[in-house]
Design a protein around this motif. Structure first.
Motif, mmCIF file in Angstrom:
data_model
loop_
_atom_site.group_PDB
_atom_site.id
_atom_site.type_symbol
_atom_site.label_atom_id
_atom_site.label_comp_id
_atom_site.label_asym_id
_atom_site.label_seq_id
_atom_site.Cartn_x
_atom_site.Cartn_y
_atom_site.Cartn_z
ATOM 1 N N ASP A 158 -1.633 -29.284 5.964
ATOM 2 C CA ASP A 158 -2.481 -29.905 6.985
ATOM 3 C C ASP A 158 -3.912 -29.382 6.993
ATOM 4 O O ASP A 158 -4.630 -29.578 7.958
ATOM 5 C CB ASP A 158 -1.864 -29.695 8.374
ATOM 6 C CG ASP A 158 -0.602 -30.519 8.575
ATOM 7 O OD1 ASP A 158 -0.487 -31.576 7.933
ATOM 8 O OD2 ASP A 158 0.261 -30.101 9.358
ATOM 9 N N GLU A 159 -4.339 -28.708 5.941
ATOM 10 C CA GLU A 159 -5.697 -28.175 5.870
ATOM 11 C C GLU A 159 -6.695 -29.268 5.502
ATOM 12 O O GLU A 159 -6.344 -30.265 4.893
ATOM 13 C CB GLU A 159 -5.782 -27.100 4.775
ATOM 14 C CG GLU A 159 -5.196 -25.778 5.156
ATOM 15 C CD GLU A 159 -5.412 -24.749 4.069
ATOM 16 O OE1 GLU A 159 -6.570 -24.543 3.660
ATOM 17 O OE2 GLU A 159 -4.412 -24.167 3.639
ATOM 18 N N VAL A 160 -7.965 -29.032 5.853
ATOM 19 C CA VAL A 160 -9.036 -29.910 5.391
ATOM 20 C C VAL A 160 -9.287 -29.562 3.920
ATOM 21 O O VAL A 160 -9.365 -28.388 3.556
ATOM 22 C CB VAL A 160 -10.321 -29.698 6.230
ATOM 23 C CG1 VAL A 160 -11.479 -30.480 5.641
ATOM 24 C CG2 VAL A 160 -10.067 -30.096 7.672
ATOM 25 N N ASP A 205 -11.407 -30.412 0.078
ATOM 26 C CA ASP A 205 -12.628 -30.936 -0.535
ATOM 27 C C ASP A 205 -12.320 -31.985 -1.592
ATOM 28 O O ASP A 205 -13.097 -32.918 -1.801
ATOM 29 C CB ASP A 205 -13.413 -29.794 -1.203
ATOM 30 C CG ASP A 205 -13.797 -28.726 -0.193
ATOM 31 O OD1 ASP A 205 -14.515 -29.065 0.768
ATOM 32 O OD2 ASP A 205 -13.377 -27.564 -0.361
ATOM 33 N N SER A 254 -6.729 -38.654 5.100
ATOM 34 C CA SER A 254 -6.680 -37.927 6.372
ATOM 35 C C SER A 254 -7.058 -36.442 6.276
ATOM 36 O O SER A 254 -7.778 -35.978 7.146
ATOM 37 C CB SER A 254 -5.353 -38.127 7.096
ATOM 38 O OG SER A 254 -4.271 -38.028 6.249
ATOM 39 N N PRO A 255 -6.648 -35.662 5.257
ATOM 40 C CA PRO A 255 -7.093 -34.262 5.225
ATOM 41 C C PRO A 255 -8.451 -34.060 4.546
ATOM 42 O O PRO A 255 -8.948 -32.940 4.450
ATOM 43 C CB PRO A 255 -5.995 -33.576 4.412
ATOM 44 C CG PRO A 255 -5.535 -34.632 3.461
ATOM 45 C CD PRO A 255 -5.634 -35.923 4.244
ATOM 46 N N LEU A 256 -9.060 -35.141 4.090
ATOM 47 C CA LEU A 256 -10.272 -35.045 3.278
ATOM 48 C C LEU A 256 -11.508 -34.715 4.113
ATOM 49 O O LEU A 256 -11.751 -35.329 5.151
ATOM 50 C CB LEU A 256 -10.477 -36.380 2.553
ATOM 51 C CG LEU A 256 -11.300 -36.402 1.282
ATOM 52 C CD1 LEU A 256 -10.718 -35.483 0.211
ATOM 53 C CD2 LEU A 256 -11.399 -37.817 0.745
ATOM 54 N N ALA A 257 -12.292 -33.746 3.648
ATOM 55 C CA ALA A 257 -13.553 -33.397 4.299
ATOM 56 C C ALA A 257 -14.490 -34.603 4.240
ATOM 57 O O ALA A 257 -14.310 -35.499 3.420
ATOM 58 C CB ALA A 257 -14.192 -32.203 3.581
ATOM 59 N N ASP A 258 -15.510 -34.612 5.111
ATOM 60 C CA ASP A 258 -16.435 -35.747 5.186
ATOM 61 C C ASP A 258 -17.038 -36.120 3.837
ATOM 62 O O ASP A 258 -17.220 -37.290 3.531
ATOM 63 C CB ASP A 258 -17.559 -35.461 6.182
ATOM 64 C CG ASP A 258 -17.060 -35.510 7.613
ATOM 65 O OD1 ASP A 258 -15.979 -36.074 7.862
ATOM 66 O OD2 ASP A 258 -17.765 -34.976 8.489
ATOM 67 N N GLY A 299 -15.667 -35.312 0.933
ATOM 68 C CA GLY A 299 -14.600 -35.074 -0.043
ATOM 69 C C GLY A 299 -14.446 -36.204 -1.048
ATOM 70 O O GLY A 299 -14.968 -37.302 -0.878
#
Length: 139
Positions: free
Chosen positions: A55-57, A59, A81-85, A87
């Motif tokens: 469930d981590e963000v 890259d 869903s877990p992707l950084a802005d 990413g």
């Protein structure tokens, strides 16, 4: 000095835009994946690849995708869903003539449906190609 065998590995991590300390998630691992590519990415980012249940963000998402893996749109939506802005999702598919080959048009059609834009494709291994997908820039 880089050993002859390591030059290709470093190159593939560069082509995928992997930087030290990036968080990289891997989805769709199976016995057919390219272990040298995985090792190069892990070596470059400096940590193990996260599995699909984390469930981590992240890259970068490495999505190993084959023709019979199901619905690509659904899988891409889950991968976002877990992707950084800023990413990136790399869809890794078997090359033409290999088991599980995916038509490039399937990725081109699935990406916008999932809310992504296709930016480039690169050769990443003997049996695998990669297509780069990103979230469209916000206005």
């Amino acid at each position: 000095m880089v050993a002859a065998g390591d030059a290709g590995k470093v190159g593939v991590a560069d082509r995928l835009g992997i930087e030290p300390e990036m968080v990289v998630q891997e989805i769709g691992w199976d016995e057919d994946v390219d272990d040298e590519l995985r090792s190069a990415v892990q070596e470059r980012c400096g940590s193990e690849l996260l599995d699909e249940d984390v469930d981590e963000v992240v890259d970068v998402v490495l999505l190993w995708w084959r023709d019979d893996d199901g619905d690509l749109v659904d899988t891409l939506v889950d991968a976002i869903s877990p992707l950084a802005d800023n990413g990136v999702i790399w869809v890794l598919t078997p090359k033409t003539g290999r088991d599980g080959y995916v038509e490039p048009s399937e990725i081109a059609e699935a990406a916008p449906t999932a809310g992504l834009s296709q930016t480039s494709s690169v050769n990443v291994a003997e049996d695998w190609s990669a297509t780069r997908l990103v979230s469209p820039r916000k206005r």
